[in-house]
Motif scaffolding. Sequence first.
Motif, PDB file in Angstrom:
ATOM      1  N   SER A 238       0.838  -1.212   0.000  1.00 14.89           N
ATOM      2  CA  SER A 238       0.000   0.000   0.000  1.00 14.89           C
ATOM      3  C   SER A 238       0.861   1.245   0.000  1.00 14.89           C
ATOM      4  O   SER A 238       1.945   1.221   0.565  1.00 14.89           O
ATOM      5  N   ARG A 239       0.327   2.309  -0.554  1.00 11.53           N
ATOM      6  CA  ARG A 239       1.034   3.583  -0.443  1.00 11.53           C
ATOM      7  C   ARG A 239       1.291   3.891   1.031  1.00 11.53           C
ATOM      8  O   ARG A 239       0.516   3.483   1.896  1.00 11.53           O
ATOM      9  N   PHE A 240       2.385   4.616   1.315  1.00 11.42           N
ATOM     10  CA  PHE A 240       2.660   5.017   2.704  1.00 11.42           C
ATOM     11  C   PHE A 240       1.798   6.233   3.000  1.00 11.42           C
ATOM     12  O   PHE A 240       2.080   7.337   2.562  1.00 11.42           O
ATOM     13  N   TRP A 243      -4.136   6.580   5.861  1.00  9.46           N
ATOM     14  CA  TRP A 243      -5.366   5.794   5.646  1.00  9.46           C
ATOM     15  C   TRP A 243      -5.054   4.311   5.496  1.00  9.46           C
ATOM     16  O   TRP A 243      -5.922   3.470   5.660  1.00  9.46           O
ATOM     17  N   LYS A 244      -3.815   4.002   5.122  1.00  9.68           N
ATOM     18  CA  LYS A 244      -3.446   2.581   4.935  1.00  9.68           C
ATOM     19  C   LYS A 244      -2.835   2.026   6.225  1.00  9.68           C
ATOM     20  O   LYS A 244      -2.523   0.851   6.301  1.00  9.68           O
ATOM     21  N   ASP A 245      -2.604   2.880   7.173  1.00  8.86           N
ATOM     22  CA  ASP A 245      -2.182   2.555   8.536  1.00  8.86           C
ATOM     23  C   ASP A 245      -1.004   1.581   8.667  1.00  8.86           C
ATOM     24  O   ASP A 245      -1.115   0.555   9.375  1.00  8.86           O
ATOM     25  N   GLY A 269       5.450  -0.209  -0.539  1.00  7.17           N
ATOM     26  CA  GLY A 269       4.638   0.948  -0.922  1.00  7.17           C
ATOM     27  C   GLY A 269       5.282   1.716  -2.044  1.00  7.17           C
ATOM     28  O   GLY A 269       6.471   2.024  -2.007  1.00  7.17           O
ATOM     29  N   SER A 270       4.491   1.993  -3.087  1.00  4.93           N
ATOM     30  CA  SER A 270       5.083   2.759  -4.196  1.00  4.93           C
ATOM     31  C   SER A 270       4.966   4.244  -3.892  1.00  4.93           C
ATOM     32  O   SER A 270       4.046   4.683  -3.213  1.00  4.93           O
ATOM     33  N   MET A 271       5.904   4.978  -4.383  1.00  2.40           N
ATOM     34  CA  MET A 271       5.892   6.433  -4.200  1.00  2.40           C
ATOM     35  C   MET A 271       5.278   7.053  -5.450  1.00  2.40           C
ATOM     36  O   MET A 271       5.855   6.971  -6.528  1.00  2.40           O
ATOM     37  N   THR A 333      -8.128  -7.306  -4.017  1.00  2.00           N
ATOM     38  CA  THR A 333      -8.503  -8.144  -5.169  1.00  2.00           C
ATOM     39  C   THR A 333      -7.291  -8.952  -5.635  1.00  2.00           C
ATOM     40  O   THR A 333      -7.397 -10.147  -5.943  1.00  2.00           O
ATOM     41  N   GLU A 334      -6.146  -8.279  -5.699  1.00  2.68           N
ATOM     42  CA  GLU A 334      -4.918  -8.957  -6.152  1.00  2.68           C
ATOM     43  C   GLU A 334      -4.568 -10.133  -5.243  1.00  2.68           C
ATOM     44  O   GLU A 334      -4.218 -11.216  -5.702  1.00  2.68           O
ATOM     45  N   ALA A 335      -4.677  -9.905  -3.946  1.00  4.84           N
ATOM     46  CA  ALA A 335      -4.331 -10.978  -2.999  1.00  4.84           C
ATOM     47  C   ALA A 335      -5.306 -12.143  -3.118  1.00  4.84           C
ATOM     48  O   ALA A 335      -4.903 -13.309  -3.113  1.00  4.84           O
TER      49      ALA A 335
HETATM   50  N1  UDP Z   1       0.906  -0.879  -5.570  1.00  2.00           N
HETATM   51  C1  UDP Z   1       2.106  -1.274  -6.125  1.00  2.00           C
HETATM   52  N2  UDP Z   1       3.237  -1.119  -5.424  1.00  2.00           N
HETATM   53  C2  UDP Z   1       3.227  -0.617  -4.210  1.00  2.00           C
HETATM   54  C3  UDP Z   1       2.007  -0.208  -3.625  1.00  2.00           C
HETATM   55  C4  UDP Z   1       0.842  -0.349  -4.350  1.00  2.00           C
HETATM   56  O1  UDP Z   1       2.147  -1.765  -7.244  1.00  2.00           O
HETATM   57  O2  UDP Z   1       4.298  -0.505  -3.633  1.00  2.00           O
HETATM   58  C5  UDP Z   1      -0.328  -1.085  -6.352  1.00  2.00           C
HETATM   59  C6  UDP Z   1      -1.171  -2.199  -5.765  1.00  2.00           C
HETATM   60  O3  UDP Z   1      -0.673  -3.455  -6.160  1.00  2.00           O
HETATM   61  C7  UDP Z   1      -2.541  -1.846  -6.316  1.00  2.00           C
HETATM   62  C8  UDP Z   1      -2.512  -0.326  -6.364  1.00  2.00           C
HETATM   63  O4  UDP Z   1      -1.136   0.062  -6.330  1.00  2.00           O
HETATM   64  O5  UDP Z   1      -2.678  -2.338  -7.619  1.00  2.00           O
HETATM   65  C9  UDP Z   1      -3.214   0.282  -5.182  1.00  2.00           C
HETATM   66  O6  UDP Z   1      -4.584   0.301  -5.408  1.00  2.00           O
HETATM   67  P1  UDP Z   1      -5.616   0.325  -4.201  1.00  2.00           P
HETATM   68  O7  UDP Z   1      -6.995   0.401  -4.796  1.00  2.00           O
HETATM   69  O8  UDP Z   1      -5.381  -0.839  -3.292  1.00  2.00           O
HETATM   70  O9  UDP Z   1      -5.263   1.615  -3.376  1.00  2.00           O
HETATM   71  P2  UDP Z   1      -5.069   3.173  -3.769  1.00  2.00           P
HETATM   72  O10 UDP Z   1      -3.591   3.381  -3.768  1.00  2.00           O
HETATM   73  O11 UDP Z   1      -5.711   3.397  -5.097  1.00  2.00           O
HETATM   74  O12 UDP Z   1      -5.742   3.889  -2.630  1.00  2.00           O
END
Ligand code: UDP
Length: 416
Positions: A238-240, A243-245, A269-271, A333-335
Amino acid sequence: MQQRVNPGNKSLADYRSIVRRELYDEIVALGERLRGKRVLHVSATSFGGGVAEILYTLVPLMRDAGLETEWDIMFGSEPFFNVTKSFHNALQGADYELTVEDRAIYEEYNRISAESLQKSGEDWDIMFVHDPQPALLKHFSGGLSPQTKWIWRCHPDLSTPNRHVLDYLLPHIADYDAQIYTMEEYTPPDVHLPGLTLIPPAIDPLSPKNMALSADDSRYIVSQFGVDVEKPFMVQVSRFDPWKDPLGVIDAYRLVKDEVPEVQLVLIGSMAHDDPEGWDYWYKTVNYADGDRDIFLFSNLTNVGAIEVNAFQSIADVVIQKSIREGFGLVVTEALWKARPLVASRVGGIPMQVDAGGGMLVDTIPEVASACTKLLKDRDFAREMGRHGKEHVRTHYLTPRLLRDDLLLFAKLLGA
Ligand code: UDP
């Protein structure tokens, strides 16, 4: 627009064996009806988060179905993304004072993007605008031409919004021909939108993020990041973001560790470019982990891209999603698609995805911890849970269903 994205190619035919025959045929027929129609998607970023994830699949598949489809990124800058991040948080219920300055910044970038859209001279049958960042494009571009139909796609949950931000945006949103929400519960209270359409998002089963990876290949990838694949690990992707806690996930992990001492925790978490808060929260999480050698933090900047996320998700002993608020929660969904045992918060679109038996819904940190402990100790229960989740996603949340729903809306709006 600032940038046209090249999302590459995909072929609808490759999905034939994954989804029901009737769904596939329905898409082909809709594609025929809409052949040659011109569709422009506009979003704030081409990287990070759910919207970008969806468009990388949807845009090529719309093209393959016969529509002339493009994807543009609007103009942006750090001040603009700071404002839109505040909007995003406020729309999900956070405190925020909408100032004249913030409105000016927001409007300025929408105006510049709209002007560049007009200047391009391109003609569109469908303008498909994603999320609040570019929501004023229609207003500033004068709607382009009378034939153009405008769709506003809302991903976040607007059920308990900050009223100032909502009331400011609402006249613009209401002006669109259609407003797509993920589910009824996300729509703003006491607001009638004549173009309201409910369409849940979906994942691409053939993307590098979700394609089948063997357990051996996944273990090989995961072990390269220093995680001991002979010991159990839990992951949250999840993004850092508060809301993702992620800090709550660490608290839960500490409780699990009392019961299962060898457990490891991976936070990925992707930036994203439109998420300046991400860095602050990354450092907060690093500090909170306090040097624990069984906690691993990764991001796209440490080489954890789609395939790596896939590998971590594919062999995690438990996937956690401890969101406080959530849009749909694509990562859930991915998990589920990877048949993983899942522990996730009862928020946003998560309960709708976690069909009976396909995951454990929780509300508090102790509940996260006890659910994780149960799954780590009872492997048969965990395996059975994974199987349920996968079938539910196959039926409801794969891209061809989303493509069909969007094409049906286009056909309705265009009278095709
Ligand atoms: N994601 C990713 N790398 C990361 C974090 C997130 O590829 O380090 C992707 C994750 O696999 C998903 C999307 O970003 O496909 C996040 O979508 P989600 O609806 O869960 O959350 P949002 O970031 O839109 O609130």
